[in-house]
Design a protein around this motif. Structure first.
Motif, PDB file in Angstrom:
ATOM      1  N   VAL A   2       0.859  -1.182   0.000  1.00 40.18           N
ATOM      2  CA  VAL A   2       0.000   0.000   0.000  1.00 40.18           C
ATOM      3  C   VAL A   2       0.894   1.231   0.000  1.00 40.18           C
ATOM      4  O   VAL A   2       1.810   1.343   0.816  1.00 40.18           O
ATOM      5  CB  VAL A   2      -0.932   0.040   1.231  1.00 40.18           C
ATOM      6  CG1 VAL A   2      -1.845   1.263   1.157  1.00 40.18           C
ATOM      7  CG2 VAL A   2      -1.735  -1.243   1.356  1.00 40.18           C
ATOM      8  N   VAL A   3       0.603   2.160  -0.919  1.00 43.34           N
ATOM      9  CA  VAL A   3       1.310   3.431  -1.010  1.00 43.34           C
ATOM     10  C   VAL A   3       0.305   4.528  -0.710  1.00 43.34           C
ATOM     11  O   VAL A   3      -0.681   4.692  -1.427  1.00 43.34           O
ATOM     12  CB  VAL A   3       1.927   3.639  -2.409  1.00 43.34           C
ATOM     13  CG1 VAL A   3       2.583   5.011  -2.506  1.00 43.34           C
ATOM     14  CG2 VAL A   3       2.914   2.531  -2.735  1.00 43.34           C
ATOM     15  N   VAL A   4       0.558   5.272   0.368  1.00 38.77           N
ATOM     16  CA  VAL A   4      -0.301   6.391   0.746  1.00 38.77           C
ATOM     17  C   VAL A   4       0.456   7.670   0.414  1.00 38.77           C
ATOM     18  O   VAL A   4       1.555   7.897   0.938  1.00 38.77           O
ATOM     19  CB  VAL A   4      -0.664   6.342   2.247  1.00 38.77           C
ATOM     20  CG1 VAL A   4      -1.524   7.539   2.632  1.00 38.77           C
ATOM     21  CG2 VAL A   4      -1.368   5.033   2.590  1.00 38.77           C
ATOM     22  N   ALA A  19      -8.070   2.982   8.286  1.00 39.67           N
ATOM     23  CA  ALA A  19      -8.862   2.243   7.295  1.00 39.67           C
ATOM     24  C   ALA A  19      -7.987   1.307   6.469  1.00 39.67           C
ATOM     25  O   ALA A  19      -8.391   0.174   6.161  1.00 39.67           O
ATOM     26  CB  ALA A  19      -9.614   3.210   6.396  1.00 39.67           C
ATOM     27  N   VAL A  20      -6.784   1.749   6.106  1.00 41.17           N
ATOM     28  CA  VAL A  20      -5.867   0.901   5.342  1.00 41.17           C
ATOM     29  C   VAL A  20      -5.520  -0.354   6.151  1.00 41.17           C
ATOM     30  O   VAL A  20      -5.602  -1.479   5.639  1.00 41.17           O
ATOM     31  CB  VAL A  20      -4.583   1.670   4.953  1.00 41.17           C
ATOM     32  CG1 VAL A  20      -3.460   0.730   4.536  1.00 41.17           C
ATOM     33  CG2 VAL A  20      -4.891   2.673   3.854  1.00 41.17           C
ATOM     34  N   PHE A  21      -5.152  -0.173   7.411  1.00 36.79           N
ATOM     35  CA  PHE A  21      -4.779  -1.335   8.223  1.00 36.79           C
ATOM     36  C   PHE A  21      -5.973  -2.254   8.465  1.00 36.79           C
ATOM     37  O   PHE A  21      -5.826  -3.475   8.458  1.00 36.79           O
ATOM     38  CB  PHE A  21      -4.122  -0.892   9.529  1.00 36.79           C
ATOM     39  CG  PHE A  21      -2.671  -0.561   9.339  1.00 36.79           C
ATOM     40  CD1 PHE A  21      -1.703  -1.549   9.410  1.00 36.79           C
ATOM     41  CD2 PHE A  21      -2.277   0.739   9.050  1.00 36.79           C
ATOM     42  CE1 PHE A  21      -0.367  -1.252   9.196  1.00 36.79           C
ATOM     43  CE2 PHE A  21      -0.943   1.048   8.836  1.00 36.79           C
ATOM     44  CZ  PHE A  21       0.022   0.051   8.904  1.00 36.79           C
ATOM     45  N   ASP A  85      -4.813   8.016  -1.613  1.00 36.62           N
ATOM     46  CA  ASP A  85      -4.475   9.391  -1.254  1.00 36.62           C
ATOM     47  C   ASP A  85      -4.676   9.557   0.252  1.00 36.62           C
ATOM     48  O   ASP A  85      -5.584   8.966   0.839  1.00 36.62           O
ATOM     49  CB  ASP A  85      -5.349  10.379  -2.008  1.00 36.62           C
ATOM     50  CG  ASP A  85      -5.025  10.418  -3.496  1.00 36.62           C
ATOM     51  OD1 ASP A  85      -3.934   9.968  -3.889  1.00 36.62           O
ATOM     52  OD2 ASP A  85      -5.867  10.909  -4.266  1.00 36.62           O
ATOM     53  N   GLY A  86      -3.862  10.385   0.869  1.00 31.93           N
ATOM     54  CA  GLY A  86      -3.870  10.554   2.318  1.00 31.93           C
ATOM     55  C   GLY A  86      -5.139  11.142   2.895  1.00 31.93           C
ATOM     56  O   GLY A  86      -5.316  11.133   4.115  1.00 31.93           O
ATOM     57  N   ASP A  87      -6.027  11.630   2.056  1.00 32.95           N
ATOM     58  CA  ASP A  87      -7.302  12.169   2.545  1.00 32.95           C
ATOM     59  C   ASP A  87      -8.477  11.241   2.246  1.00 32.95           C
ATOM     60  O   ASP A  87      -9.627  11.610   2.440  1.00 32.95           O
ATOM     61  CB  ASP A  87      -7.565  13.565   1.983  1.00 32.95           C
ATOM     62  CG  ASP A  87      -7.596  13.602   0.466  1.00 32.95           C
ATOM     63  OD1 ASP A  87      -7.341  12.562  -0.179  1.00 32.95           O
ATOM     64  OD2 ASP A  87      -7.877  14.678  -0.087  1.00 32.95           O
ATOM     65  N   ALA A  88      -8.189  10.023   1.801  1.00 29.55           N
ATOM     66  CA  ALA A  88      -9.243   9.053   1.480  1.00 29.55           C
ATOM     67  C   ALA A  88      -9.355   8.011   2.590  1.00 29.55           C
ATOM     68  O   ALA A  88      -8.363   7.658   3.230  1.00 29.55           O
ATOM     69  CB  ALA A  88      -8.937   8.371   0.153  1.00 29.55           C
ATOM     70  N   VAL A  89     -10.569   7.512   2.782  1.00 28.54           N
ATOM     71  CA  VAL A  89     -10.811   6.449   3.763  1.00 28.54           C
ATOM     72  C   VAL A  89     -11.264   5.214   2.988  1.00 28.54           C
ATOM     73  O   VAL A  89     -12.374   5.167   2.452  1.00 28.54           O
ATOM     74  CB  VAL A  89     -11.860   6.870   4.814  1.00 28.54           C
ATOM     75  CG1 VAL A  89     -12.159   5.724   5.765  1.00 28.54           C
ATOM     76  CG2 VAL A  89     -11.368   8.095   5.583  1.00 28.54           C
TER      77      VAL A  89
END
Length: 184
Positions: A2-4, A19-21, A85-89
């Protein structure tokens, strides 16, 4: 993998990474890297509280989303690469569906979904992928991955190259993520 990709996401990075984890829990092992475009807020300090690799883009000639995606690809190793993207859930159910769809068809290079609201009831072949996207690493590598020098539309340009190489891009009907800034 995963690349944020982030830039001044202090208000949202914790929700994004949580959310990613959560979504990746069923995929073991997995890795997460945060590629930051020289945030001026607490984005990096907040991200450092998670088990992630953190890479910061140089300030010159000017960091871009394409550069963040390119760097993230270079510092990860998984057969599949998820860009968030860092602002997405991220939606957990979408990730499972995307992994299954990518594995089901060798000519599919990448899968995305909708942001905030579901789309038509069936998947669609599309010209480019955007937002939260799961790519096959070998397909990305075959076309050179994201162009780190583009100032914008890096996802559209990558879509052209992937389709020219004979790959398909698929949009699933499910919501891939919630995002605060979705335009028409």
């Amino acid at each position: 993998s995963v690349v944020v990709v982030t830039y001044d996401e202090a208000d949202r990075i914790e929700s994004c990474l949580d959310a990613v984890f959560e979504a990746c829990r069923g995929f073991d092992p997995f890795e997460v890297v945060v590629v930051d475009s020289r945030s001026t807020d607490e984005t990096v300090a907040l991200a450092a509280q998670y088990p992630v690799g953190i890479y910061r883009l140089p300030s010159a000639p000017g960091p871009t989303p394409g550069a963040g995606r390119y760097v993230g690809t270079q510092y990860t190793a998984g057969d599949r690469v998820l860009f968030v993207d860092g602002d997405a859930v991220l939606e957990r159910s979408w990730l499972a569906a995307a992994v299954d769809r990518l594995a089901a068809d060798a000519d599919v290079a990448g899968v995305d979904g909708y942001l905030n609201d579901a789309g038509p009831a069936t998947e669609q072949s599309v010209a480019s992928l955007r937002g939260v996207v799961l790519y096959d690493r070998s397909a990305l590598a075959s076309v050179g991955g994201f162009d780190p020098h583009l100032q914008s539309l890096e996802d559209v340009e990558l879509g052209f190259r992937l389709r020219d190489a004979g790959y398909r891009l698929v949009r699933l009907p499910e919501v891939a993520a919630t995002h605060p800034f979705v335009g028409g």
